[in-house]
Design a protein around this motif. Structure first.
Motif, PDB file in Angstrom:
ATOM      1  N   VAL A  51       0.842  -1.203   0.000  1.00  0.00           N
ATOM      2  CA  VAL A  51       0.000   0.000   0.000  1.00  0.00           C
ATOM      3  C   VAL A  51       0.876   1.251   0.000  1.00  0.00           C
ATOM      4  O   VAL A  51       0.618   2.206  -0.738  1.00  0.00           O
ATOM      5  CB  VAL A  51      -0.962  -0.009   1.216  1.00  0.00           C
ATOM      6  CG1 VAL A  51      -1.627   1.341   1.402  1.00  0.00           C
ATOM      7  CG2 VAL A  51      -2.007  -1.102   1.064  1.00  0.00           C
ATOM      8  N   LEU A  52       1.927   1.243   0.817  1.00  0.00           N
ATOM      9  CA  LEU A  52       2.837   2.387   0.880  1.00  0.00           C
ATOM     10  C   LEU A  52       3.498   2.657  -0.473  1.00  0.00           C
ATOM     11  O   LEU A  52       3.567   3.803  -0.916  1.00  0.00           O
ATOM     12  CB  LEU A  52       3.899   2.154   1.957  1.00  0.00           C
ATOM     13  CG  LEU A  52       4.902   3.268   2.180  1.00  0.00           C
ATOM     14  CD1 LEU A  52       4.213   4.510   2.701  1.00  0.00           C
ATOM     15  CD2 LEU A  52       5.967   2.819   3.156  1.00  0.00           C
ATOM     16  N   THR A  53       3.961   1.608  -1.162  1.00  0.00           N
ATOM     17  CA  THR A  53       4.602   1.831  -2.464  1.00  0.00           C
ATOM     18  C   THR A  53       3.606   2.324  -3.504  1.00  0.00           C
ATOM     19  O   THR A  53       3.959   3.135  -4.359  1.00  0.00           O
ATOM     20  CB  THR A  53       5.303   0.561  -2.987  1.00  0.00           C
ATOM     21  OG1 THR A  53       4.356  -0.498  -3.069  1.00  0.00           O
ATOM     22  CG2 THR A  53       6.458   0.170  -2.112  1.00  0.00           C
ATOM     23  N   ARG A  54       2.359   1.872  -3.421  1.00  0.00           N
ATOM     24  CA  ARG A  54       1.344   2.392  -4.358  1.00  0.00           C
ATOM     25  C   ARG A  54       1.040   3.866  -4.078  1.00  0.00           C
ATOM     26  O   ARG A  54       0.859   4.659  -5.004  1.00  0.00           O
ATOM     27  CB  ARG A  54       0.082   1.544  -4.301  1.00  0.00           C
ATOM     28  CG  ARG A  54       0.245   0.220  -5.036  1.00  0.00           C
ATOM     29  CD  ARG A  54      -1.052  -0.533  -5.171  1.00  0.00           C
ATOM     30  NE  ARG A  54      -1.462  -1.238  -3.973  1.00  0.00           N
ATOM     31  CZ  ARG A  54      -0.950  -2.385  -3.552  1.00  0.00           C
ATOM     32  NH1 ARG A  54      -0.002  -2.966  -4.240  1.00  0.00           N
ATOM     33  NH2 ARG A  54      -1.374  -2.964  -2.464  1.00  0.00           N
TER      34      ARG A  54
ATOM     35  N   GLY B  10       8.447   5.105  -8.649  1.00  0.00           N
ATOM     36  CA  GLY B  10       8.504   4.072  -7.625  1.00  0.00           C
ATOM     37  C   GLY B  10       8.243   2.711  -8.212  1.00  0.00           C
ATOM     38  O   GLY B  10       7.720   2.564  -9.308  1.00  0.00           O
ATOM     39  N   GLY B  11       8.628   1.709  -7.474  1.00  0.00           N
ATOM     40  CA  GLY B  11       8.456   0.341  -7.929  1.00  0.00           C
ATOM     41  C   GLY B  11       7.262  -0.308  -7.275  1.00  0.00           C
ATOM     42  O   GLY B  11       6.519   0.321  -6.540  1.00  0.00           O
ATOM     43  N   GLN B  12       7.100  -1.559  -7.544  1.00  0.00           N
ATOM     44  CA  GLN B  12       6.000  -2.321  -6.958  1.00  0.00           C
ATOM     45  C   GLN B  12       6.583  -3.286  -5.950  1.00  0.00           C
ATOM     46  O   GLN B  12       7.528  -3.996  -6.247  1.00  0.00           O
ATOM     47  CB  GLN B  12       5.255  -3.073  -8.047  1.00  0.00           C
ATOM     48  CG  GLN B  12       4.289  -4.066  -7.464  1.00  0.00           C
ATOM     49  CD  GLN B  12       2.987  -4.080  -8.200  1.00  0.00           C
ATOM     50  OE1 GLN B  12       2.835  -3.385  -9.173  1.00  0.00           O
ATOM     51  NE2 GLN B  12       2.062  -4.864  -7.743  1.00  0.00           N
ATOM     52  N   TRP B  13       5.996  -3.312  -4.783  1.00  0.00           N
ATOM     53  CA  TRP B  13       6.439  -4.246  -3.750  1.00  0.00           C
ATOM     54  C   TRP B  13       5.812  -5.591  -4.036  1.00  0.00           C
ATOM     55  O   TRP B  13       4.617  -5.720  -4.196  1.00  0.00           O
ATOM     56  CB  TRP B  13       5.989  -3.742  -2.377  1.00  0.00           C
ATOM     57  CG  TRP B  13       6.381  -4.678  -1.292  1.00  0.00           C
ATOM     58  CD1 TRP B  13       5.596  -5.609  -0.702  1.00  0.00           C
ATOM     59  CD2 TRP B  13       7.649  -4.782  -0.662  1.00  0.00           C
ATOM     60  NE1 TRP B  13       6.293  -6.288   0.257  1.00  0.00           N
ATOM     61  CE2 TRP B  13       7.564  -5.793   0.298  1.00  0.00           C
ATOM     62  CE3 TRP B  13       8.852  -4.132  -0.821  1.00  0.00           C
ATOM     63  CZ2 TRP B  13       8.632  -6.162   1.100  1.00  0.00           C
ATOM     64  CZ3 TRP B  13       9.909  -4.493  -0.023  1.00  0.00           C
ATOM     65  CH2 TRP B  13       9.796  -5.492   0.920  1.00  0.00           C
TER      66      TRP B  13
END
Length: 192
Positions: free
Chosen positions: A118-121, A130-133
């Motif tokens: 959720v934080l990375t989104r 940013g990337g996807q966790w």
């Protein structure tokens, strides 16, 4: 004529265990301590070299950029270690089934993966960078197993192939059963 095992013939077995806090990257860990210390030393040397260049040639030299790069590298390494070595739950369940072998993470790890996802989104939406966790849920299908290394002293079985290398840490009771299951389904993968 001996019939070979199929995926449906193999029983499922699972057992609780722990993964190493400083495992290799292909095993889902942050890396080994010596390699991590080496990366930190290189980043610190880059900052020191930038400082030396800046002292000799002033602010218009490449020194400030090298110092900034050094701080970014060390900051990334610190966050990486916090997430992968500090927050990661080492309690897991190892399993082998008719489809392959894998590691089932704990509920705490699944909640951590969901929160970081959720934080990375949110970071992506707010900065468009940013990337996807991706959640750590290692699984290797039997057909992708390339090599199996066995350490009988520590009762560890390293299964290499696919996107993950999976290190199964067995108990005294299930070590021989896990080996028999692997030998039954992927006999060509053993090095012995």
């Amino acid at each position: 004529m001996k019939k070979s095992a199929t995926a449906s013939d193999l029983p499922r077995m699972s057992w609780p265990g722990r993964v190493s806090r400083f495992a290799r990257l292909r095993e889902g860990g942050p890396g080994r301590p010596v390699r991590l210390l080496g990366m930190a030393a290189v980043a610190a040397c880059l900052g020191l070299w930038g400082r030396i260049i800046m002292d000799g040639h002033g602010m218009n030299s490449p020194g400030p950029a090298m110092i900034l790069l050094s701080f970014l590298w060390l900051g990334f390494l610190l966050v990486w270690l916090l997430i992968k070595a500090g927050l990661r739950d080492t309690q897991v369940t190892f399993y082998m089934s008719g489809q392959g072998t894998g590691i089932q993470t704990s509920k705490a790890q699944k909640q951590l993966d969901r929160r970081i996802g959720v934080l990375t989104r949110l970071v992506f939406l707010s900065t468009l960078k940013g990337g996807q966790w991706s959640a750590w849920q290692p699984f290797t299908p039997w057909k992708e197993v390339k090599r199996v290394d066995v350490n009988r002293e520590t009762r560890e079985i390293l299964i290499c192939g696919g996107p993950w290398d999976i290190r199964l840490t067995c108990t005294k009771e299930n070590f021989s059963r896990a080996l028999n299951m692997l030998r039954q389904y992927r006999p060509h993968a053993f090095g012995d």
